[in-house]
Design a protein around this motif. Sequence first.
Motif, PDB file in Angstrom:
ATOM      1  N   GLY A   1       0.805  -1.215   0.000  1.00 52.57           N
ATOM      2  CA  GLY A   1       0.000   0.000   0.000  1.00 52.57           C
ATOM      3  C   GLY A   1       0.835   1.260   0.000  1.00 52.57           C
ATOM      4  N   SER A   2       0.137   2.356   0.153  1.00 51.76           N
ATOM      5  CA  SER A   2       0.789   3.662   0.077  1.00 51.76           C
ATOM      6  C   SER A   2       1.810   3.868   1.194  1.00 51.76           C
ATOM      7  CB  SER A   2      -0.258   4.777   0.100  1.00 51.76           C
ATOM      8  OG  SER A   2      -1.050   4.694   1.263  1.00 51.76           O
ATOM      9  N   ARG A   3       1.569   3.274   2.367  1.00 56.43           N
ATOM     10  CA  ARG A   3       2.543   3.418   3.464  1.00 56.43           C
ATOM     11  C   ARG A   3       3.872   2.773   3.102  1.00 56.43           C
ATOM     12  NH1 ARG A   3       0.451   1.530   9.238  1.00 56.43           N
ATOM     13  NH2 ARG A   3       1.969   2.919  10.173  1.00 56.43           N
ATOM     14  N   ILE A   4       3.809   1.606   2.513  1.00 55.29           N
ATOM     15  CA  ILE A   4       5.044   0.905   2.139  1.00 55.29           C
ATOM     16  C   ILE A   4       5.744   1.656   1.013  1.00 55.29           C
ATOM     17  CG2 ILE A   4       5.992  -1.222   1.157  1.00 55.29           C
ATOM     18  CD1 ILE A   4       3.807  -2.729   2.735  1.00 55.29           C
ATOM     19  N   LEU A   5       4.974   2.146   0.069  1.00 56.57           N
ATOM     20  CA  LEU A   5       5.587   2.917  -1.015  1.00 56.57           C
ATOM     21  C   LEU A   5       6.253   4.183  -0.484  1.00 56.57           C
ATOM     22  CD1 LEU A   5       2.916   2.515  -3.823  1.00 56.57           C
ATOM     23  CD2 LEU A   5       5.110   1.346  -3.603  1.00 56.57           C
ATOM     24  N   LYS A   6       5.616   4.829   0.503  1.00 52.73           N
ATOM     25  CA  LYS A   6       6.207   6.034   1.095  1.00 52.73           C
ATOM     26  C   LYS A   6       7.480   5.673   1.859  1.00 52.73           C
ATOM     27  CE  LYS A   6       5.467  10.489   1.532  1.00 52.73           C
ATOM     28  NZ  LYS A   6       5.394  11.353   0.353  1.00 52.73           N
ATOM     29  N   LEU A   7       7.470   4.539   2.542  1.00 49.20           N
ATOM     30  CA  LEU A   7       8.671   4.068   3.236  1.00 49.20           C
ATOM     31  C   LEU A   7       9.790   3.812   2.227  1.00 49.20           C
ATOM     32  CD1 LEU A   7      10.212   3.051   5.735  1.00 49.20           C
ATOM     33  CD2 LEU A   7       9.087   0.827   5.397  1.00 49.20           C
ATOM     34  N   CYS A   8       9.458   3.187   1.109  1.00 45.58           N
ATOM     35  CA  CYS A   8      10.461   2.948   0.061  1.00 45.58           C
ATOM     36  C   CYS A   8      11.006   4.267  -0.485  1.00 45.58           C
ATOM     37  CB  CYS A   8       9.865   2.108  -1.070  1.00 45.58           C
ATOM     38  SG  CYS A   8       9.557   0.396  -0.620  1.00 45.58           S
ATOM     39  N   GLU A   9      10.126   5.231  -0.657  1.00 43.46           N
ATOM     40  CA  GLU A   9      10.564   6.554  -1.116  1.00 43.46           C
ATOM     41  C   GLU A   9      11.527   7.159  -0.099  1.00 43.46           C
ATOM     42  OE1 GLU A   9       8.466  10.853  -1.090  1.00 43.46           O
ATOM     43  OE2 GLU A   9       7.408   9.348  -2.281  1.00 43.46           O
ATOM     44  N   PHE A  10      11.166   7.082   1.175  1.00 44.22           N
ATOM     45  CA  PHE A  10      12.000   7.622   2.246  1.00 44.22           C
ATOM     46  C   PHE A  10      13.372   6.955   2.259  1.00 44.22           C
ATOM     47  CE2 PHE A  10      13.442   6.955   6.676  1.00 44.22           C
ATOM     48  CZ  PHE A  10      13.771   8.268   6.994  1.00 44.22           C
ATOM     49  N   LEU A  11      13.391   5.642   2.067  1.00 42.92           N
ATOM     50  CA  LEU A  11      14.647   4.891   2.097  1.00 42.92           C
ATOM     51  C   LEU A  11      15.380   4.928   0.756  1.00 42.92           C
ATOM     52  CD1 LEU A  11      13.430   1.803   4.150  1.00 42.92           C
ATOM     53  CD2 LEU A  11      14.910   3.671   4.953  1.00 42.92           C
ATOM     54  N   GLU A  12      14.811   5.667  -0.191  1.00 41.48           N
ATOM     55  CA  GLU A  12      15.385   5.826  -1.529  1.00 41.48           C
ATOM     56  C   GLU A  12      15.538   4.490  -2.243  1.00 41.48           C
ATOM     57  OE1 GLU A  12      18.940   8.052  -0.667  1.00 41.48           O
ATOM     58  OE2 GLU A  12      17.826   9.930  -0.547  1.00 41.48           O
ATOM     59  N   ILE A  13      14.523   3.665  -2.082  1.00 41.77           N
ATOM     60  CA  ILE A  13      14.465   2.388  -2.783  1.00 41.77           C
ATOM     61  C   ILE A  13      13.716   2.635  -4.079  1.00 41.77           C
ATOM     62  CG2 ILE A  13      13.530   0.047  -2.741  1.00 41.77           C
ATOM     63  CD1 ILE A  13      13.785   0.187   0.344  1.00 41.77           C
ATOM     64  N   LYS A  14      14.361   2.351  -5.162  1.00 40.15           N
ATOM     65  CA  LYS A  14      13.767   2.614  -6.472  1.00 40.15           C
ATOM     66  C   LYS A  14      12.985   1.396  -6.934  1.00 40.15           C
ATOM     67  CE  LYS A  14      15.841   6.533  -6.570  1.00 40.15           C
ATOM     68  NZ  LYS A  14      15.241   7.504  -5.724  1.00 40.15           N
ATOM     69  N   GLU A  15      11.696   1.560  -7.035  1.00 39.94           N
ATOM     70  CA  GLU A  15      10.818   0.508  -7.544  1.00 39.94           C
ATOM     71  C   GLU A  15       9.923   1.135  -8.606  1.00 39.94           C
ATOM     72  OE1 GLU A  15       9.067  -2.364  -4.892  1.00 39.94           O
ATOM     73  OE2 GLU A  15      10.027  -1.355  -3.230  1.00 39.94           O
ATOM     74  N   PRO A  16      10.461   1.404  -9.792  1.00 38.01           N
ATOM     75  CA  PRO A  16       9.708   2.168 -10.781  1.00 38.01           C
ATOM     76  C   PRO A  16       8.411   1.520 -11.251  1.00 38.01           C
ATOM     77  CG  PRO A  16      11.653   1.172 -11.757  1.00 38.01           C
ATOM     78  CD  PRO A  16      11.742   0.951 -10.276  1.00 38.01           C
ATOM     79  N   ASP A  17       8.342   0.200 -11.231  1.00 33.59           N
ATOM     80  CA  ASP A  17       7.155  -0.462 -11.751  1.00 33.59           C
ATOM     81  C   ASP A  17       6.101  -0.728 -10.686  1.00 33.59           C
ATOM     82  OD1 ASP A  17       8.276  -0.523 -14.263  1.00 33.59           O
ATOM     83  OD2 ASP A  17       9.266  -2.429 -13.894  1.00 33.59           O
TER      84      ASP A  17
END
Length: 133
Positions: free
Chosen positions: A63-79
Amino acid sequence: MNIPNSKTAKLVKQAISARKMSLEECCRAFNAKYSEEINSGAVRALNKDFISRVTRNNFKICGSRILKLCEFLEIKEPDRQPDPLQVLIDQIGEFEKRVQTDASFKAKFSAIASFLVGLNLKRMRGENQDEVC
């Protein structure tokens, strides 16, 4: 192609380890960075239990929380796209929170909802068929 949850979990765990952060430190840093968005209800705060579940791959929907966490950690998941159902659930939760905390918003929403219910009832009864909104 979406990245499997197991890979997301591994990437989050690696990113936290690479930063030499504890789960609590990660939460504090995330919550501090996004404090304005958290206060406005646009983003949900993180806690160590949530991050722990993510790093252990103990989640079903990205969900959006995990995606925001990935953004914060600078994890690139473009797809990776958020699950539409989870987005809807998150948005409903934010809306409910706003209705409960903002009296003027609650009053406006109640008036609009009453109007729409009345309009729908009229249409169901066949009243005012020519009326256009």
